[in-house]
Design a protein around this motif. Structure first.
Motif, mmCIF file in Angstrom:
data_model
loop_
_atom_site.group_PDB
_atom_site.id
_atom_site.type_symbol
_atom_site.label_atom_id
_atom_site.label_comp_id
_atom_site.label_asym_id
_atom_site.label_seq_id
_atom_site.Cartn_x
_atom_site.Cartn_y
_atom_site.Cartn_z
ATOM 1 N N LYS A 73 0.839 -1.206 0.000
ATOM 2 C CA LYS A 73 0.000 0.000 0.000
ATOM 3 C C LYS A 73 0.871 1.252 0.000
ATOM 4 O O LYS A 73 0.591 2.221 -0.715
ATOM 5 C CB LYS A 73 -0.915 0.006 1.225
ATOM 6 N N GLY A 74 1.925 1.232 0.801
ATOM 7 C CA GLY A 74 2.816 2.385 0.853
ATOM 8 C C GLY A 74 3.502 2.639 -0.462
ATOM 9 O O GLY A 74 3.661 3.799 -0.878
ATOM 10 N N LEU A 100 0.470 8.252 2.411
ATOM 11 C CA LEU A 100 1.792 7.619 2.394
ATOM 12 C C LEU A 100 2.450 7.679 3.767
ATOM 13 O O LEU A 100 2.993 6.677 4.248
ATOM 14 C CB LEU A 100 2.672 8.309 1.345
ATOM 15 N N ARG A 101 2.403 8.834 4.409
ATOM 16 C CA ARG A 101 3.007 8.952 5.738
ATOM 17 C C ARG A 101 2.381 7.955 6.714
ATOM 18 O O ARG A 101 3.074 7.346 7.535
ATOM 19 C CB ARG A 101 2.836 10.382 6.278
ATOM 20 N N LEU A 108 8.498 11.732 7.326
ATOM 21 C CA LEU A 108 9.394 12.427 6.411
ATOM 22 C C LEU A 108 9.253 11.988 4.955
ATOM 23 O O LEU A 108 9.577 12.735 4.034
ATOM 24 C CB LEU A 108 10.856 12.201 6.841
ATOM 25 N N VAL A 109 8.786 10.773 4.730
ATOM 26 C CA VAL A 109 8.924 10.148 3.421
ATOM 27 C C VAL A 109 8.163 10.859 2.314
ATOM 28 O O VAL A 109 8.651 10.966 1.185
ATOM 29 C CB VAL A 109 8.525 8.651 3.483
ATOM 30 N N ALA A 110 6.975 11.400 2.587
ATOM 31 C CA ALA A 110 6.189 12.024 1.524
ATOM 32 C C ALA A 110 6.885 13.255 0.962
ATOM 33 O O ALA A 110 6.963 13.445 -0.250
ATOM 34 C CB ALA A 110 4.790 12.377 2.026
ATOM 35 N N ASP A 111 7.408 14.091 1.851
ATOM 36 C CA ASP A 111 8.124 15.277 1.385
ATOM 37 C C ASP A 111 9.373 14.876 0.604
ATOM 38 O O ASP A 111 9.717 15.500 -0.403
ATOM 39 C CB ASP A 111 8.515 16.161 2.571
ATOM 40 N N GLN A 112 10.052 13.844 1.076
ATOM 41 C CA GLN A 112 11.275 13.404 0.406
ATOM 42 C C GLN A 112 11.013 12.921 -1.010
ATOM 43 O O GLN A 112 11.689 13.340 -1.960
ATOM 44 C CB GLN A 112 11.949 12.295 1.225
#
Length: 202
Positions: A73-74, A100-101, A108-112
């Motif tokens: 899903k992620g 996603l987060r 942090l992952v979505a912004d990255q």
């Protein structure tokens, strides 16, 4: 502080929706605590709403159509967030970045991945997946057998590769519809998954 531009197309009222669409919207509202704007924006054309969400669910919730997927899903949300950023779609980056987060339990992952997936804290497998998704997004006519081989080397099979491409293509449509119509993200999305929930006192 400027006021966000409202949608160029007024959304229908929930009470005025066809029964099947209203039931789905209310179900989402009960689960999320609010109605994501896309559900009402597309409901102004019921036949298109039904087609859009049927395809959405077939790709993003494959088990709903009796299909397994090699993507988590992620990972599916990573594809949406990364390619939506490439398409400059504010709504989809904010909304799917929030999901996603939550799925990745990583604030942090979505912004990255939206800014530069090559520097994101993700696995080499996921980096290869997003490299391919961006190629489909920006240069689909240049996809070649070597791109498949690179993904096979990371354990993706041909059906997984179809998923990556189909999710990219589907949200290319969604991105463009959201952008041209002035669809804005719900304020709730911005804070979702940003901070861990406080644990109840013992």
């Amino acid at each position: 502080m400027s006021t966000p531009t409202p949608s160029r197309y007024p959304a229908p009222e929930i009470k005025d929706l066809p029964d099947d669409i209203r039931a789905k919207v209310l179900e989402v509202q009960e689960k999320a605590g609010f109605v994501p704007n896309v559900f009402l924006a597309f409901a102004r054309r019921p036949a298109e709403w039904r087609a859009f969400f049927a395809y959405h669910d077939a790709l993003m919730v494959p088990e709903s159509v009796g299909r397994d997927s090699g993507l988590t899903k992620g990972e599916r949300e990573m594809i949406v967030t990364t390619t939506s950023a490439a398409n400059h779609c504010l709504y989809c980056v904010v909304a799917h970045g929030a999901i996603l987060r939550i799925y990745e339990k990583n604030p942090l992952v979505a912004d990255q991945v939206a800014i530069n997936h090559r520097k994101a804290d993700i696995s080499p497998r996921q980096r290869a997946m997003l490299d391919f998704a961006l190629k489909v997004c920006n240069q689909s006519h240049e996809v070649e057998d070597a791109d498949f081989a690179a993904l096979h080397a990371h354990g993706f099979n041909d059906e997984d590769i179809w998923d990556i491409a189909a999710i990219t293509a589907f949200f290319g449509l969604s991105n463009r519809m959201a952008s041209f119509s002035g669809m804005m993200p719900n304020p709730e999305f911005y804070l979702m998954g940003r901070a861990p929930k406080a644990k109840p006192a013992a």
